[in-house]
Design a protein around this motif. Structure first.
Motif, mmCIF file in Angstrom:
data_model
loop_
_atom_site.group_PDB
_atom_site.id
_atom_site.type_symbol
_atom_site.label_atom_id
_atom_site.label_comp_id
_atom_site.label_asym_id
_atom_site.label_seq_id
_atom_site.Cartn_x
_atom_site.Cartn_y
_atom_site.Cartn_z
ATOM 1 N N VAL A 41 -2.043 115.629 -7.123
ATOM 2 C CA VAL A 41 -3.306 115.869 -7.805
ATOM 3 C C VAL A 41 -3.152 117.126 -8.644
ATOM 4 C CG1 VAL A 41 -5.760 116.351 -7.499
ATOM 5 C CG2 VAL A 41 -4.604 114.774 -5.960
ATOM 6 N N GLY A 42 -3.657 117.071 -9.866
ATOM 7 C CA GLY A 42 -3.606 118.218 -10.755
ATOM 8 C C GLY A 42 -4.854 118.256 -11.608
ATOM 9 N N GLU A 43 -4.771 119.015 -12.685
ATOM 10 C CA GLU A 43 -5.905 119.088 -13.597
ATOM 11 C C GLU A 43 -5.425 119.361 -15.008
ATOM 12 O OE1 GLU A 43 -7.420 123.650 -13.063
ATOM 13 O OE2 GLU A 43 -8.110 122.192 -11.590
ATOM 14 N N THR A 44 -6.261 118.994 -15.960
ATOM 15 C CA THR A 44 -5.971 119.232 -17.371
ATOM 16 C C THR A 44 -6.185 120.714 -17.688
ATOM 17 O OG1 THR A 44 -8.230 118.874 -18.138
ATOM 18 C CG2 THR A 44 -6.813 116.914 -17.963
ATOM 19 N N GLU A 45 -5.902 121.074 -18.926
ATOM 20 C CA GLU A 45 -6.116 122.451 -19.366
ATOM 21 C C GLU A 45 -7.587 122.855 -19.234
ATOM 22 O OE1 GLU A 45 -4.962 120.078 -21.889
ATOM 23 O OE2 GLU A 45 -3.002 120.292 -20.974
ATOM 24 N N ASN A 46 -8.480 121.877 -19.330
ATOM 25 C CA ASN A 46 -9.922 122.146 -19.231
ATOM 26 C C ASN A 46 -10.455 121.985 -17.812
ATOM 27 O OD1 ASN A 46 -10.100 122.675 -21.985
ATOM 28 N ND2 ASN A 46 -10.444 120.525 -22.457
ATOM 29 N N GLY A 47 -9.565 121.738 -16.854
ATOM 30 C CA GLY A 47 -9.985 121.616 -15.463
ATOM 31 C C GLY A 47 -10.409 120.232 -15.036
ATOM 32 N N ASP A 48 -10.224 119.225 -15.899
ATOM 33 C CA ASP A 48 -10.563 117.857 -15.519
ATOM 34 C C ASP A 48 -9.506 117.331 -14.553
ATOM 35 O OD1 ASP A 48 -12.892 117.440 -17.229
ATOM 36 O OD2 ASP A 48 -11.461 117.619 -18.881
ATOM 37 N N PRO A 49 -9.901 116.491 -13.576
ATOM 38 C CA PRO A 49 -8.953 116.039 -12.559
ATOM 39 C C PRO A 49 -7.925 115.038 -13.102
ATOM 40 C CG PRO A 49 -11.037 114.918 -12.267
ATOM 41 C CD PRO A 49 -11.244 115.940 -13.355
ATOM 42 N N GLN A 50 -6.715 115.149 -12.554
ATOM 43 C CA GLN A 50 -5.646 114.211 -12.882
ATOM 44 C C GLN A 50 -4.969 113.775 -11.587
ATOM 45 O OE1 GLN A 50 -3.347 116.690 -15.708
ATOM 46 N NE2 GLN A 50 -3.785 115.084 -17.198
ATOM 47 N N LEU A 51 -4.440 112.569 -11.610
ATOM 48 C CA LEU A 51 -3.650 112.047 -10.507
ATOM 49 C C LEU A 51 -2.318 111.613 -11.084
ATOM 50 C CD1 LEU A 51 -3.579 111.108 -7.475
ATOM 51 C CD2 LEU A 51 -4.133 108.846 -8.359
ATOM 52 N N TYR A 52 -1.232 112.157 -10.537
ATOM 53 C CA TYR A 52 0.107 111.807 -10.976
ATOM 54 C C TYR A 52 0.703 110.847 -9.961
ATOM 55 C CZ TYR A 52 -0.634 116.034 -13.705
ATOM 56 O OH TYR A 52 -1.156 116.978 -14.529
ATOM 57 N N VAL A 53 1.089 109.660 -10.406
ATOM 58 C CA VAL A 53 1.702 108.648 -9.548
ATOM 59 C C VAL A 53 3.210 108.808 -9.679
ATOM 60 C CG1 VAL A 53 1.872 106.187 -9.058
ATOM 61 C CG2 VAL A 53 -0.290 107.137 -9.901
ATOM 62 N N ILE A 54 3.888 109.010 -8.532
ATOM 63 C CA ILE A 54 5.303 109.371 -8.507
ATOM 64 C C ILE A 54 6.161 108.167 -8.108
ATOM 65 C CG2 ILE A 54 7.003 110.969 -7.531
ATOM 66 C CD1 ILE A 54 4.695 112.322 -9.108
ATOM 67 N N GLY A 55 7.278 107.985 -8.806
ATOM 68 C CA GLY A 55 8.198 106.881 -8.560
ATOM 69 C C GLY A 55 9.191 107.174 -7.455
ATOM 70 N N PRO A 56 10.137 106.261 -7.263
ATOM 71 C CA PRO A 56 11.088 106.366 -6.153
ATOM 72 C C PRO A 56 12.206 107.387 -6.397
ATOM 73 C CG PRO A 56 11.532 104.406 -7.443
ATOM 74 C CD PRO A 56 10.290 105.026 -8.018
ATOM 75 N N ALA A 57 12.925 107.677 -5.306
ATOM 76 C CA ALA A 57 14.094 108.563 -5.369
ATOM 77 C C ALA A 57 15.161 107.871 -6.205
ATOM 78 C CB ALA A 57 14.607 108.838 -3.956
ATOM 79 N N PRO A 58 16.081 108.535 -6.776
ATOM 80 C CA PRO A 58 16.317 109.968 -6.642
ATOM 81 C C PRO A 58 15.558 110.795 -7.683
ATOM 82 C CG PRO A 58 18.121 109.017 -7.856
ATOM 83 C CD PRO A 58 17.192 107.878 -7.509
ATOM 84 N N ASP A 59 14.950 110.140 -8.675
ATOM 85 C CA ASP A 59 14.332 110.886 -9.772
ATOM 86 C C ASP A 59 12.916 111.369 -9.470
ATOM 87 O OD1 ASP A 59 16.589 110.468 -11.333
ATOM 88 O OD2 ASP A 59 15.834 108.555 -12.072
ATOM 89 N N TYR A 60 12.171 110.615 -8.677
ATOM 90 C CA TYR A 60 10.772 110.926 -8.402
ATOM 91 C C TYR A 60 10.012 111.230 -9.692
ATOM 92 C CZ TYR A 60 12.348 111.292 -3.587
ATOM 93 O OH TYR A 60 12.905 111.026 -2.367
ATOM 94 N N GLU A 61 10.228 110.373 -10.686
ATOM 95 C CA GLU A 61 9.591 110.587 -11.984
ATOM 96 C C GLU A 61 8.107 110.243 -11.926
ATOM 97 O OE1 GLU A 61 10.724 107.926 -15.162
ATOM 98 O OE2 GLU A 61 11.098 106.319 -13.741
ATOM 99 N N CYS A 62 7.353 110.822 -12.834
ATOM 100 C CA CYS A 62 5.939 110.500 -12.965
ATOM 101 C C CYS A 62 5.845 109.139 -13.648
ATOM 102 C CB CYS A 62 5.215 111.568 -13.780
ATOM 103 S SG CYS A 62 3.474 111.196 -14.044
ATOM 104 N N ILE A 63 5.254 108.180 -12.957
ATOM 105 C CA ILE A 63 5.114 106.832 -13.507
ATOM 106 C C ILE A 63 3.832 106.718 -14.314
ATOM 107 C CG2 ILE A 63 4.809 104.406 -12.914
ATOM 108 C CD1 ILE A 63 6.509 104.895 -10.462
ATOM 109 N N LEU A 64 2.738 107.227 -13.753
ATOM 110 C CA LEU A 64 1.431 107.188 -14.411
ATOM 111 C C LEU A 64 0.717 108.517 -14.214
ATOM 112 C CD1 LEU A 64 -0.146 103.772 -13.305
ATOM 113 C CD2 LEU A 64 0.945 104.295 -15.475
ATOM 114 N N CYS A 65 -0.097 108.857 -15.171
ATOM 115 C CA CYS A 65 -1.003 109.993 -15.059
ATOM 116 C C CYS A 65 -2.400 109.460 -15.351
ATOM 117 C CB CYS A 65 -0.623 111.098 -16.042
ATOM 118 S SG CYS A 65 -1.787 112.470 -16.026
#
Length: 115
Positions: A41-65
């Protein structure tokens, strides 16, 4: 001494429990299959909420925001390209499921090319 007041984050700038449950439910199938391994869970520069969906190992890349900007929801892929914008939460869940299925197909195609 000068006192600087930092802006307080209101409840409007956080995911509420129902939103989080619905977002995680939309990711449920991908979590079960392992194409999604977690979220942050994170937030934008203006404080709006964001959810980062993380992919599998080994990269654990952000799949969706997924961001909520006021009453408007935005879904971006891991490269920051906007996949959809929705005003209703029900449509958002369908778009998240669709985007995750598409991402799974892209992972399989990439693995096939490497093999």
């Amino acid at each position: 001494m000068t006192v600087i007041q930092f802006p307080l984050h209101s409840a409007a700038h956080r995911w509420d429990r129902d939103e989080m449950n619905a977002l995680l439910a939309a990711c449920g199938e991908s979590l079960e299959k392992g194409t999604v391994t977690g979220w942050e869970v994170g937030e934008t520069e203006n404080g709006d909420p964001q959810l980062y969906v993380i992919g599998p190992a080994p990269d654990y890349e952000c799949i969706l925001c997924i961001s909520r900007l006021g009453r408007h929801y935005v879904v971006e892929n891991g490269e920051g390209r906007i996949l959809c914008e929705q005003d209703t939460f029900e449509s958002l869940s369908d778009q998240i499921r669709h985007a995750l299925r598409h991402k799974k197909a892209a992972i399989i195609a990439r693995a096939t090319m490497v093999w």
